[in-house]
Design a protein around this motif. Structure first.
Motif, PDB file in Angstrom:
ATOM      1  N   ILE A 114       0.855  -1.153  -0.325  1.00 23.14           N
ATOM      2  CA  ILE A 114       0.150  -0.012  -0.189  1.00 23.14           C
ATOM      3  C   ILE A 114       0.891   1.296   0.137  1.00 23.14           C
ATOM      4  O   ILE A 114       1.776   1.490   0.964  1.00 23.14           O
ATOM      5  CB  ILE A 114      -0.971   0.097   1.187  1.00 23.14           C
ATOM      6  N   THR A 115       0.576   1.938  -1.003  1.00 21.39           N
ATOM      7  CA  THR A 115       1.385   3.322  -1.040  1.00 21.39           C
ATOM      8  C   THR A 115       0.170   4.467  -0.690  1.00 21.39           C
ATOM      9  O   THR A 115      -0.772   4.619  -1.306  1.00 21.39           O
ATOM     10  CB  THR A 115       1.884   3.739  -2.307  1.00 21.39           C
ATOM     11  N   ILE A 116       0.574   5.409   0.369  1.00 18.68           N
ATOM     12  CA  ILE A 116       0.024   6.527   0.716  1.00 18.68           C
ATOM     13  C   ILE A 116       0.422   7.772   0.465  1.00 18.68           C
ATOM     14  O   ILE A 116       1.590   8.087   0.868  1.00 18.68           O
ATOM     15  CB  ILE A 116      -0.568   6.135   2.174  1.00 18.68           C
ATOM     16  N   ASN A 117      -0.139   8.653  -0.422  1.00 20.77           N
ATOM     17  CA  ASN A 117       0.107   9.884  -0.502  1.00 20.77           C
ATOM     18  C   ASN A 117      -0.107  10.788   0.847  1.00 20.77           C
ATOM     19  O   ASN A 117      -0.914  10.929   1.282  1.00 20.77           O
ATOM     20  CB  ASN A 117      -0.462  10.765  -1.412  1.00 20.77           C
ATOM     21  N   THR A 118       1.109  11.210   1.542  1.00 25.15           N
ATOM     22  CA  THR A 118       1.042  11.808   2.880  1.00 25.15           C
ATOM     23  C   THR A 118       1.267  13.627   2.576  1.00 25.15           C
ATOM     24  O   THR A 118       0.953  14.306   3.532  1.00 25.15           O
ATOM     25  CB  THR A 118       2.310  11.523   3.725  1.00 25.15           C
ATOM     26  N   GLY A 119       1.441  14.072   1.381  1.00 25.07           N
ATOM     27  CA  GLY A 119       1.806  15.513   1.151  1.00 25.07           C
ATOM     28  C   GLY A 119       1.757  15.732  -0.198  1.00 25.07           C
ATOM     29  O   GLY A 119       2.369  15.249  -0.978  1.00 25.07           O
ATOM     30  N   ARG A 120       1.122  16.870  -0.507  1.00 23.36           N
ATOM     31  CA  ARG A 120       1.295  17.377  -1.897  1.00 23.36           C
ATOM     32  C   ARG A 120       1.067  18.902  -2.100  1.00 23.36           C
ATOM     33  O   ARG A 120       0.094  19.227  -1.298  1.00 23.36           O
ATOM     34  CB  ARG A 120       0.025  16.449  -2.830  1.00 23.36           C
ATOM     35  N   GLY A 121       1.697  19.491  -2.660  1.00 17.45           N
ATOM     36  CA  GLY A 121       1.747  20.774  -2.846  1.00 17.45           C
ATOM     37  C   GLY A 121       2.930  21.480  -3.851  1.00 17.45           C
ATOM     38  O   GLY A 121       3.773  20.568  -4.666  1.00 17.45           O
ATOM     39  N   THR A 122       2.913  22.826  -3.885  1.00 19.51           N
ATOM     40  CA  THR A 122       3.982  23.361  -4.826  1.00 19.51           C
ATOM     41  C   THR A 122       5.296  22.731  -4.153  1.00 19.51           C
ATOM     42  O   THR A 122       5.681  23.037  -2.921  1.00 19.51           O
ATOM     43  CB  THR A 122       3.890  24.785  -4.685  1.00 19.51           C
ATOM     44  N   ASN A 125       5.589  16.552  -2.709  1.00 18.14           N
ATOM     45  CA  ASN A 125       4.951  15.339  -2.943  1.00 18.14           C
ATOM     46  C   ASN A 125       5.783  14.090  -2.182  1.00 18.14           C
ATOM     47  O   ASN A 125       6.725  13.623  -2.692  1.00 18.14           O
ATOM     48  CB  ASN A 125       5.317  15.144  -4.449  1.00 18.14           C
ATOM     49  N   THR A 126       5.130  13.673  -1.236  1.00 15.86           N
ATOM     50  CA  THR A 126       5.673  12.778  -0.580  1.00 15.86           C
ATOM     51  C   THR A 126       4.653  11.433  -0.224  1.00 15.86           C
ATOM     52  O   THR A 126       3.493  11.952  -0.240  1.00 15.86           O
ATOM     53  CB  THR A 126       6.141  13.311   1.094  1.00 15.86           C
ATOM     54  N   TYR A 127       5.254  10.253  -0.107  1.00 15.24           N
ATOM     55  CA  TYR A 127       4.478   9.131   0.137  1.00 15.24           C
ATOM     56  C   TYR A 127       4.921   8.274   0.995  1.00 15.24           C
ATOM     57  O   TYR A 127       6.349   8.176   1.390  1.00 15.24           O
ATOM     58  CB  TYR A 127       4.710   8.095  -1.224  1.00 15.24           C
ATOM     59  N   ASP A 128       4.186   7.495   1.847  1.00 10.97           N
ATOM     60  CA  ASP A 128       4.625   6.383   2.625  1.00 10.97           C
ATOM     61  C   ASP A 128       4.298   4.961   1.937  1.00 10.97           C
ATOM     62  O   ASP A 128       3.417   4.661   1.047  1.00 10.97           O
ATOM     63  CB  ASP A 128       3.800   6.392   3.902  1.00 10.97           C
ATOM     64  N   ILE A 129       4.919   3.912   2.266  1.00 16.80           N
ATOM     65  CA  ILE A 129       4.782   2.753   1.681  1.00 16.80           C
ATOM     66  C   ILE A 129       4.766   1.504   2.912  1.00 16.80           C
ATOM     67  O   ILE A 129       5.470   1.735   3.756  1.00 16.80           O
ATOM     68  CB  ILE A 129       5.886   2.117   0.650  1.00 16.80           C
ATOM     69  N   HIS A 130       3.749   0.752   2.636  1.00 19.10           N
ATOM     70  CA  HIS A 130       3.721  -0.200   3.598  1.00 19.10           C
ATOM     71  C   HIS A 130       3.454  -1.921   3.189  1.00 19.10           C
ATOM     72  O   HIS A 130       2.863  -2.036   1.850  1.00 19.10           O
ATOM     73  CB  HIS A 130       2.326  -0.173   4.417  1.00 19.10           C
ATOM     74  N   VAL A 131       4.561  -2.596   3.395  1.00 20.41           N
ATOM     75  CA  VAL A 131       4.528  -4.054   2.707  1.00 20.41           C
ATOM     76  C   VAL A 131       4.057  -4.993   3.841  1.00 20.41           C
ATOM     77  O   VAL A 131       4.571  -4.922   4.765  1.00 20.41           O
ATOM     78  CB  VAL A 131       5.854  -4.294   2.299  1.00 20.41           C
ATOM     79  N   ILE A 132       2.853  -5.876   3.526  1.00 22.29           N
ATOM     80  CA  ILE A 132       2.390  -6.574   4.618  1.00 22.29           C
ATOM     81  C   ILE A 132       2.309  -8.080   4.226  1.00 22.29           C
ATOM     82  O   ILE A 132       2.050  -8.568   3.108  1.00 22.29           O
ATOM     83  CB  ILE A 132       0.820  -6.261   4.901  1.00 22.29           C
ATOM     84  N   ASN A 133       3.036  -9.011   4.991  1.00 18.85           N
ATOM     85  CA  ASN A 133       3.100 -10.327   5.197  1.00 18.85           C
ATOM     86  C   ASN A 133       1.534 -11.034   4.900  1.00 18.85           C
ATOM     87  O   ASN A 133       0.922 -10.632   5.883  1.00 18.85           O
ATOM     88  CB  ASN A 133       3.812 -11.039   6.070  1.00 18.85           C
ATOM     89  N   ALA A 134       1.207 -11.776   4.074  1.00 15.11           N
ATOM     90  CA  ALA A 134      -0.165 -12.067   3.755  1.00 15.11           C
ATOM     91  C   ALA A 134      -0.615 -13.509   4.566  1.00 15.11           C
ATOM     92  O   ALA A 134      -1.938 -13.504   5.101  1.00 15.11           O
ATOM     93  CB  ALA A 134      -0.457 -12.381   2.217  1.00 15.11           C
ATOM     94  N   GLY A 135       0.616 -14.090   5.086  1.00 15.24           N
ATOM     95  CA  GLY A 135       0.412 -15.110   6.016  1.00 15.24           C
ATOM     96  C   GLY A 135      -0.011 -14.670   7.457  1.00 15.24           C
ATOM     97  O   GLY A 135      -1.013 -15.295   7.978  1.00 15.24           O
ATOM     98  N   ASP A 136       0.616 -13.790   8.033  1.00 11.04           N
ATOM     99  CA  ASP A 136       0.224 -13.416   9.499  1.00 11.04           C
ATOM    100  C   ASP A 136       0.027 -11.843   9.484  1.00 11.04           C
ATOM    101  O   ASP A 136      -0.150 -11.394  10.595  1.00 11.04           O
ATOM    102  CB  ASP A 136       1.642 -13.707  10.327  1.00 11.04           C
ATOM    103  N   LEU A 137       0.101 -11.175   8.440  1.00 10.19           N
ATOM    104  CA  LEU A 137      -0.535  -9.761   8.424  1.00 10.19           C
ATOM    105  C   LEU A 137       0.550  -8.682   9.095  1.00 10.19           C
ATOM    106  O   LEU A 137       0.221  -7.827   9.703  1.00 10.19           O
ATOM    107  CB  LEU A 137      -1.778  -9.781   9.001  1.00 10.19           C
ATOM    108  N   SER A 138       1.960  -9.310   9.302  1.00 10.77           N
ATOM    109  CA  SER A 138       2.749  -8.303  10.029  1.00 10.77           C
ATOM    110  C   SER A 138       3.286  -7.645   8.791  1.00 10.77           C
ATOM    111  O   SER A 138       3.486  -7.902   7.586  1.00 10.77           O
ATOM    112  CB  SER A 138       3.933  -9.310  10.852  1.00 10.77           C
TER     113      SER A 138
END
Length: 247
Positions: A114-122, A125-138
């Motif tokens: 999941i990539t999330i846009n955390t800031g946008r303007g002049t 342009n900043t994003y966060d990224i989250h990678v989740i293990n599908a087995g244990d959701l860690s």
């Protein structure tokens, strides 16, 4: 004879009344119980949760837990029916989160990304990224750009007599030198600034980040860094593997 007929009529009336009573009781019981409704009923929160975004194959879905006018506070992540809550915030920047389901670790099993846009303007342009293990959701850590800059990138900025900036960059042992025609009155620091532009993308099942190096108080971007990450199984973390510098 009349007495016998009277007895028979009375017995028939009693039997007819009893049969009618049994049928009425059975009908009432059936109306009060509905096994099919009990099986398909779902919790109200799950039914009415707002879907934010889903992966292309809809194996991964992102729901809002609490939403105010300008921000979502907390999300529920659903991976193929398994759910977990996360305290991620999603600001209303005009850009929706992106949701992917792909194998980034190379083990043949998909992860939710999941990539999330955390800031946008002049100049922002900043994003966060989250990678989740599908087995244990860690959550699997992705090395922060600040760590990458601190560990693998060195920069030096000087102003020449003609006002142009001389910029030197060392990244993973490689050296880059270039100049930038800046306003003569521009006040600059002796190193590049980072943080105004941090973008995450997926390319060929790899995490790519693009960060900008800037000068001045109001950021003027003079070069870009293209970073490719690899998965380090010993650390259970994605770390910077290749860094390219582009003036």
């Amino acid at each position: 004879m009349k007495k016998e007929i009277g007895i028979l009529v009375l017995m028939s009336a009693v039997l007819f009344s009893g049969c009618g009573s049994d049928r009425g009781s059975g009908s009432t019981q059936g109306a009060s119980e509905s096994p099919s409704n009990q099986v398909t009923a779902q919790p109200e929160q799950e039914t009415h949760a707002k879907l934010i975004e889903a992966s292309e194959n809809e194996k991964v879905k992102l729901y809002a837990i609490k939403e105010t006018k300008n921000v979502i506070e907390g999300v529920t992540l659903d991976i193929d029916g398994s759910q977990k809550d996360f305290d991620w915030e999603i600001a209303d920047t005009g850009t929706k989160p992106q949701v992917f389901y792909t194998d980034l670790t190379g083990d043949g099993k998909e992860e939710a990304v999941i990539t999330i846009n955390t800031g946008r303007g002049t100049d922002l342009n900043t994003y966060d990224i989250h990678v989740i293990n599908a087995g244990d959701l860690s959550e699997i850590k992705v090395q922060n750009y600040k760590e990458t800059v601190a560990d693998q990138i060195e920069t030096h900025v000087t102003k020449n007599e003609d006002g142009n900036l001389a910029i030197k960059v060392k990244a993973q042992g490689k050296y880059y030198e270039f100049s930038y025609a800046a306003d003569p009155g521009l006040e600059v620091q002796d190193k590049l600034n980072f943080g105004g532009t941090v973008i995450y993308e997926l390319e060929n099942q790899k995490i790519i980040s693009r960060i900008g190096g800037s000068v001045g108080t109001s950021p003027i971007y003079v070069c870009g860094f293209h970073i490719t990450y690899k998965f380090d199984s010993s650390k259970n973390e994605f770390i910077a593997d290749q860094i390219k510098v582009e003036p």
